[in-house]
Write a protein that holds these residues in place. Sequence first.
Motif, PDB file in Angstrom:
ATOM      1  N   LEU A  14      43.389  76.495   5.749  1.00  0.00           N
ATOM      2  CA  LEU A  14      43.403  75.638   4.841  1.00  0.00           C
ATOM      3  C   LEU A  14      41.767  75.943   3.829  1.00  0.00           C
TER       4      LEU A  14
ATOM      5  N   ARG B  70      48.946  78.556   0.793  1.00  0.00           N
ATOM      6  CA  ARG B  70      47.556  76.536   1.247  1.00  0.00           C
ATOM      7  C   ARG B  70      48.868  75.728   0.772  1.00  0.00           C
ATOM      8  N   ARG B  71      49.804  76.504  -0.544  1.00  0.00           N
ATOM      9  CA  ARG B  71      49.968  75.051  -0.906  1.00  0.00           C
ATOM     10  C   ARG B  71      51.216  74.512   0.520  1.00  0.00           C
TER      11      ARG B  71
ATOM     12  N   GLU C 175      49.209  72.753   2.770  1.00  0.00           N
ATOM     13  CA  GLU C 175      48.451  71.476   2.194  1.00  0.00           C
ATOM     14  C   GLU C 175      49.856  69.962   2.166  1.00  0.00           C
TER      15      GLU C 175
ATOM     16  N   TYR D 210      38.619  68.293   2.235  1.00  0.00           N
ATOM     17  CA  TYR D 210      39.075  69.381   1.982  1.00  0.00           C
ATOM     18  C   TYR D 210      40.060  69.546   0.042  1.00  0.00           C
ATOM     19  N   PHE D 211      40.672  68.097   0.218  1.00  0.00           N
ATOM     20  CA  PHE D 211      41.328  68.283  -1.066  1.00  0.00           C
ATOM     21  C   PHE D 211      40.682  67.532  -1.684  1.00  0.00           C
TER      22      PHE D 211
ATOM     23  N   VAL E 232      40.049  71.261  -3.299  1.00  0.00           N
ATOM     24  CA  VAL E 232      40.698  71.226  -4.206  1.00  0.00           C
ATOM     25  C   VAL E 232      41.105  71.173  -5.538  1.00  0.00           C
TER      26      VAL E 232
END
Length: 322
Positions: A188, A207-208, A211, A252-253, A256
């Motif tokens: 990711l 990617r989604r 996630e 990471y989020f 995003v």
Amino acid sequence: MHDVTGWLMDSDPALRWQVLRDLEDAPSEHVAAERAKVAETGWGKRLLDLQVDGQWAGGACFPATDWQPPEHLSRFPDGQPWTATLPTLRLLREFGVDPDVPAVRAAIAGVRDNSRWEYDGAPFFDGEVEPCINGGAVALGAYFGEKVDRIVGRLLGDQLADGGWNCDSVNLENGSTRSSFHSTICVLDGLLAYERAGGDVAVGDARRAGEEYLLSRKLLRRASTGEVVDPDWLLFSFPTQWHYDVLYGLDYFRTVGGAPDPRLAEAIELVRDKRQPDGRWLLENTHPGIVHFEMEDGDGRPSRWNTLRALRVLRWHDRDQP
């Protein structure tokens, strides 16, 4: 309460410029000026100066068999070495070294021309077979301006039905059909960097889905039983290397961006609970293995890297909260 910001700023440019950007909202010219120092002094320059013949420690993922570490690097002889080209470039990316300065461009050209994977001798930016390694190579290629479309295509083909990735799915004769948090976060990280760098291959859906694999498990729990997958993931490390932990997932989020998913709530509370009375976070789980040099005072001691990362995660999460 400790002067946490002052303590963070009393450090290396690799940390200082990120504090200015992520915590202080400093003017962009101040951030850029501090970031420019990463390649010129301190930890960043030390790493750049250690490159020999286009590689670090003579290898891509692992040191060359004939590489002899300096005596001061033998502190953790039983762990995986973290001195070869892949982990070193990952660290330079974490430092935020400017990819366009001449010293960095020369270093990347050296990697492109000389570094070959131990598995099959392929060029560094053509990738390997393991998703965790390839995710790292994609992140580095995207950051340093190298073409990594071939690796991205392989990663899309390696994605499992549950949305994530697992190195064991390609390593074993009867490979795993269940994803790994470790492999998934590495991939990711690479796909997000590639997408934002304007890569030619469409990766948004993949990617989604990856996630969602993490979010559906609240970043730490088994889908089958709801139990914590691994207690070590509740301990925060830096550098994370290829290892997953909850703070790595949250950061990471944060990268995003957008509104935080409600399923991050338990992980966010874990970060809050780990804040020490003086406002700092500890280094808790250093991954054994020789390193080029130490940046922190060891496990159980306040960690500038973990404090920076925890503060910016909470700042992102809390900004729109009532």
